[in-house]
Write a protein that holds these residues in place. Structure first.
Motif, PDB file in Angstrom:
ATOM      1  N   ARG A  25       2.770   4.718   0.637  1.00  0.00           N
ATOM      2  CA  ARG A  25       3.065   5.386   1.911  1.00  0.00           C
ATOM      3  C   ARG A  25       2.103   6.545   2.151  1.00  0.00           C
ATOM      4  NH1 ARG A  25       8.471   4.432   0.028  1.00  0.00           N
ATOM      5  NH2 ARG A  25       9.620   3.038   1.434  1.00  0.00           N
ATOM      6  N   ASP A  26       1.766   6.730   3.411  1.00  0.00           N
ATOM      7  CA  ASP A  26       0.899   7.839   3.810  1.00  0.00           C
ATOM      8  C   ASP A  26       1.565   8.738   4.839  1.00  0.00           C
ATOM      9  OD1 ASP A  26       0.954   6.027   5.839  1.00  0.00           O
ATOM     10  OD2 ASP A  26      -1.220   5.884   6.095  1.00  0.00           O
ATOM     11  N   GLY A  27       2.909   8.659   4.927  1.00  0.00           N
ATOM     12  CA  GLY A  27       3.627   9.480   5.892  1.00  0.00           C
ATOM     13  C   GLY A  27       3.884   8.811   7.218  1.00  0.00           C
ATOM     14  N   SER A  28       3.307   7.642   7.445  1.00  0.00           N
ATOM     15  CA  SER A  28       3.495   6.925   8.703  1.00  0.00           C
ATOM     16  C   SER A  28       4.493   5.795   8.510  1.00  0.00           C
ATOM     17  CB  SER A  28       2.159   6.382   9.201  1.00  0.00           C
ATOM     18  OG  SER A  28       2.354   5.578  10.346  1.00  0.00           O
ATOM     19  N   ARG A  40       3.112   0.204   7.619  1.00  0.00           N
ATOM     20  CA  ARG A  40       2.820  -0.129   6.233  1.00  0.00           C
ATOM     21  C   ARG A  40       1.843  -1.290   6.177  1.00  0.00           C
ATOM     22  NH1 ARG A  40       6.307   1.549   2.308  1.00  0.00           N
ATOM     23  NH2 ARG A  40       4.569   0.933   0.959  1.00  0.00           N
ATOM     24  N   LYS A  76       0.856  -1.182   0.000  1.00  0.00           N
ATOM     25  CA  LYS A  76       0.000   0.000   0.000  1.00  0.00           C
ATOM     26  C   LYS A  76       0.894   1.234   0.000  1.00  0.00           C
ATOM     27  CE  LYS A  76      -3.789   2.267   2.446  1.00  0.00           C
ATOM     28  NZ  LYS A  76      -4.695   2.238   3.626  1.00  0.00           N
ATOM     29  N   THR A  94     -10.769  17.867   0.893  1.00  0.00           N
ATOM     30  CA  THR A  94      -9.991  18.161   2.104  1.00  0.00           C
ATOM     31  C   THR A  94     -10.840  18.952   3.075  1.00  0.00           C
ATOM     32  OG1 THR A  94      -9.110  20.146   1.077  1.00  0.00           O
ATOM     33  CG2 THR A  94      -7.805  18.127   0.857  1.00  0.00           C
TER      34      THR A  94
END
Length: 290
Positions: A156-159, A162, A154, A289
């Motif tokens: 990356r979302d900044g965390s 994973r 998946k 957003t």
């Protein structure tokens, strides 16, 4: 005259708007289909394949083996000029969640760079491409091969956490799942993750009544007329017991392994117009957003 009148009164009144096929149909098709797939689970496209293919029972599923048509020109024409779709939903999906460095550290024990790409390949680790490799038992390369798999990360979302999906053949699933639980030291959680049966109505009494009376088939009558009697949908697949835990968690590292078989459908498109079909079918959603 008396005999003729008696025959008219004894004749069962039937709706003139329904054909014979509709009158003889089971009162609830979902209940009948669930009853028929207790040993071999059907894919989402089973009805379509059952009308056009010779079906075989393998690995706990009912799969289309060969078409009933004498000619294979239609499939060949679709592969070379148009688009051909294959249902690969019988492949089992194993989901891994945890910290990226911990996942890569343990997954490196069951694969080798000598065979090609690994889980930590840059193009695959970003989540843009799907990778394929061969798995072995932990620290046993080049011996004790488990089998080939495909995987996708998946994005990356900044965390640092994973998510990884590994697709395995149903014949190899139990061995690979056992090896993954061993290297991550995962144990079953105290509360077992049991899928709740999906119901179509709130009336639980009628649901139990229909499930217990499936053997009578057409003898049961629906008191509410045309409305179908609600039933419980079967959850699970040929390689997973629907009434057992399908999630395991490592107490030390927090890595979680989940069995997502038959929860994520998988299709393969072959042909020059595959991308065109996907472009016309899938529409990008607008990102809002807050």
């Amino acid at each position: 005259k008396n005999q003729a009148e008696k025959a008219v009164h004894q004749k069962k009144e039937q709706s003139k708007t329904k054909c014979r096929k509709a009158r003889r149909r089971h009162i609830n098709l979902v209940a009948e289909f669930n009853h028929r797939q207790r040993k071999n689970i059907w894919l989402e496209t089973h009805i379509w394949h059952a009308k056009r293919f010779h079906m075989v029972k393998k690995w706990g599923y009912c799969l289309g083996n060969s078409p009933t048509e004498k000619s294979y020109r239609a499939c060949y024409r679709a592969m070379t000029k148009h688009c051909l779709l294959q249902d690969l939903s019988y492949y089992c999906c194993l989901e891994l969640k945890g910290k990226e460095n911990e996942l890569l550290k343990q997954l490196a024990r069951i694969c080798s760079t000598d065979t090609g790409l690994t889980f930590q390949e840059a193009c695959c680790l970003s989540g843009r491409f799907e990778g394929s490799l061969s798995l072995y038992r932990a620290d046993r390369y080049p011996e004790d091969m488990l089998g080939p798999v495909t995987f996708i990360w998946k994005p990356r979302d900044g965390s640092e956490n994973r998510q990884l999906w590994i697709w395995v053949h149903p014949a190899l699933k139990q061995d690979i799942l056992r090896e993954l639980k061993a290297i991550f030291q995962c144990t079953e959680p105290e509360e077992m993750c049991i899928s709740e049966p999906v119901t179509t109505s709130v009336q639980d009494e009628k649901q139990v009544e229909v499930v217990t009376s499936l053997g009578n088939k057409r003898k049961k009558e629906d008191k509410e007329g045309e409305r179908a009697v609600p039933v419980k949908k079967i959850i699970g697949d040929g390689t997973r017991d629907p009434f057992r835990s399908y999630s395991w968690i490592a107490q030390t590292t927090g890595v979680a392994i989940s069995d997502r078989s038959m929860e994520i459908l998988r299709y393969r498109l072959i042909g020059p117009l595959s991308h065109s079909v996907l472009t016309e079918t899938l529409k990008a959603a607008s990102v809002q957003t807050v």
